[in-house]
Design an enzyme around this catalytic site. Sequence first.
Site, PDB file in Angstrom:
ATOM      1  N   ASP A 277      -6.951   7.567   0.157  1.00 39.00           N
ATOM      2  CA  ASP A 277      -5.519   7.820  -0.009  1.00 39.00           C
ATOM      3  C   ASP A 277      -5.321   9.320  -0.172  1.00 39.00           C
ATOM      4  O   ASP A 277      -5.848   9.927  -1.107  1.00 39.00           O
ATOM      5  CB  ASP A 277      -4.996   7.076  -1.241  1.00 39.00           C
ATOM      6  CG  ASP A 277      -3.554   6.626  -1.073  1.00 39.00           C
ATOM      7  OD1 ASP A 277      -2.769   7.404  -0.507  1.00 39.00           O
ATOM      8  OD2 ASP A 277      -3.222   5.520  -1.520  1.00 39.00           O
TER       9      ASP A 277
ATOM     10  N   HIS B  76       0.675  -1.757  -2.935  1.00 42.10           N
ATOM     11  CA  HIS B  76       0.723  -1.482  -4.378  1.00 42.10           C
ATOM     12  C   HIS B  76       2.116  -1.096  -4.863  1.00 42.10           C
ATOM     13  O   HIS B  76       2.369  -1.093  -6.073  1.00 42.10           O
ATOM     14  CB  HIS B  76      -0.259  -0.349  -4.715  1.00 42.10           C
ATOM     15  CG  HIS B  76       0.131   0.948  -4.090  1.00 42.10           C
ATOM     16  ND1 HIS B  76       0.068   1.166  -2.732  1.00 42.10           N
ATOM     17  CD2 HIS B  76       0.612   2.097  -4.629  1.00 42.10           C
ATOM     18  CE1 HIS B  76       0.496   2.397  -2.471  1.00 42.10           C
ATOM     19  NE2 HIS B  76       0.833   2.977  -3.592  1.00 42.10           N
ATOM     20  N   ASP B  77       3.022  -0.752  -3.950  1.00 45.98           N
ATOM     21  CA  ASP B  77       4.386  -0.359  -4.319  1.00 45.98           C
ATOM     22  C   ASP B  77       5.389  -1.496  -4.182  1.00 45.98           C
ATOM     23  O   ASP B  77       6.570  -1.313  -4.486  1.00 45.98           O
ATOM     24  CB  ASP B  77       4.863   0.798  -3.420  1.00 45.98           C
ATOM     25  CG  ASP B  77       4.296   2.143  -3.847  1.00 45.98           C
ATOM     26  OD1 ASP B  77       3.963   2.297  -5.034  1.00 45.98           O
ATOM     27  OD2 ASP B  77       4.177   3.031  -2.979  1.00 45.98           O
TER      28      ASP B  77
ATOM     29  N   GLU C 123       2.573   7.172   5.450  1.00 45.89           N
ATOM     30  CA  GLU C 123       3.643   6.435   4.780  1.00 45.89           C
ATOM     31  C   GLU C 123       4.961   7.136   5.092  1.00 45.89           C
ATOM     32  O   GLU C 123       5.187   8.256   4.655  1.00 45.89           O
ATOM     33  CB  GLU C 123       3.400   6.401   3.267  1.00 45.89           C
ATOM     34  CG  GLU C 123       4.482   5.632   2.515  1.00 45.89           C
ATOM     35  CD  GLU C 123       4.375   5.788   1.002  1.00 45.89           C
ATOM     36  OE1 GLU C 123       4.887   4.919   0.285  1.00 45.89           O
ATOM     37  OE2 GLU C 123       3.802   6.799   0.536  1.00 45.89           O
TER      38      GLU C 123
ATOM     39  N   ASP D 160       0.023   9.486   1.747  1.00 50.20           N
ATOM     40  CA  ASP D 160       1.116   9.156   0.851  1.00 50.20           C
ATOM     41  C   ASP D 160       2.353  10.005   1.165  1.00 50.20           C
ATOM     42  O   ASP D 160       2.245  11.231   1.302  1.00 50.20           O
ATOM     43  CB  ASP D 160       0.645   9.420  -0.587  1.00 50.20           C
ATOM     44  CG  ASP D 160       1.635   8.978  -1.630  1.00 50.20           C
ATOM     45  OD1 ASP D 160       1.910   7.771  -1.693  1.00 50.20           O
ATOM     46  OD2 ASP D 160       2.120   9.836  -2.392  1.00 50.20           O
TER      47      ASP D 160
END
Length: 545
Positions: A99, A317-318, A243, A201
């Site tokens: 990440d 995860h969000d 993302e 990210d």
Amino acid sequence: MRQKYWWQEVVVYQIYPRSFKDSNNDGIGDLPGIIEKLDYLEKLGIGAIWLSPVYQSPNDDNGYDISDYEAIMTEFGTMEDMERLIQEADKRQIKIVMDLVVNHTSDEHAWFVEAKKSKDNPYRDYYVWANPSADGGVPNGLRSAFSGSAWQLDETTGQYYLHLFSKKQPDLNWQNEKVRQAVYQMMNFWIDKGIGGFRMDVIDLIGKVPEQEITGNGPRLHEFLQEMNQATFGKHDLLTVGETWGATPEIAKLYSNPDRHELSMVFQFEHIGLDQQAGGEKWDLAPVDLGQLKQIFAKWQTELDNQGWNSLFWNNHDLPRMISRWGNDTNYRVESAKMLAILLHMQKGTPYIYQGEEIGMTNTAITDISQAKDIESINMYQERLANGFTKEAIIQSINAKGRDNARRPVQWSNQAYAGFSTVEPWIAVNENYSSINVEQALADPDSIFYTYQKLIALRKANPLMIWGDFELLDTKEAVFAYLRKYQGETWLVVTNFSDDCHEFHYSNPQAKATELVIANMPIELSESLDLQLKPWQAFVVKLEE
């Protein structure tokens, strides 16, 4: 014919390390715990792991606030553990995708510690600073994703610094070439260790122009990504996924068209906002519009048109657990979980599975804000309470959409703490672990796990799933059906996205189902392909027309 890449043919599994497996019984998942479970992931059949951040961090935002990109968070293990994970995964033909969090750092990163010292510090321009407005307040109206202004006053120098997320996550200034070169050097550090790529990210924010209140898709964004590609991963065969919350298919082509030398693919989130009220925030709940969902999926399946590559996901995860959000996690948990899997994995693109999705883990309700761990939910609670919302309404929103739902420990067994740890975990386990766990799933040949395993195996064996054209069929709203076609072969995918029975009629009366590919419940196919679909039913057949 375009070049084909390994990342178009695999399924990726996301691990949130803090909640995956605790090997040393301190209540926190760790790298040795992941290594311990690699055989399980190999059995599932995945080809890559997207690893949420394991870098050194004060953990204000669960590791997305990084204080040292080239060190491992002590709670997770050591750099030796990280190197062993890469090697052990590689033995099982699984690549580790790191990440990459480079829109911002932690305020405890050495760069920011220096930057705060004075306006003429050599690191000052690594971050975004602005003078107070004429009335002495914040420089402008930019807001943080975690509530409130995106500007924080630094008392020492009298200037504000930008933080599009937590005030402990100051934004890097990508206009500064020294910042960019430092990031590229760090990326090459990890590439040299043998990783398989990067998940990036909020990468669409690095081109921001704060003085104009431009955050996403800034004017120099693609210039920066092309420079990054050339300086780092472009020389290697790596998976890179950005993302990008604001992406459209046209924007996604800019990122993922191989001719532009930027990224492999992006995560686009257009479908994710379908259960919020128009003009509202994610917390303003509304029923999902299935007609819109079908149109959005169809758009992304067809409009990239081989000029870019798609990612496919329900969970991360969000996001809350999709089975609780749009499926039915009580009466039809197994059926709806399998339906969601079949519907997604039969589409074109690289599928992503979030840990626990493959066994049908569900959302976890809380009754009081003291039970929440996530900074986003806690800040929203305080802000909405101050704005007159009732506690009950806010908690209802958190239970539906809060990020803690995805961050509960993976349920490995029916032992104490779900076999995740022998001590109380950092966040409470869902109480349904005694009936929903990996051990139980592996013992049941009809479990959700084996549907995911079969979908992954089908992808490996059938080029149609990877390269086939997509055609949405005109059906009743709750029925989501489409065709995949490749080199003279046609597959029909039919799903019932509801608690009710619905009729399905295939438009070509001459069409015959020649083979059942996969189904989530027993099915008798009539020659006419006229069927009464049971709630949450899903099946895929090969067609002869």
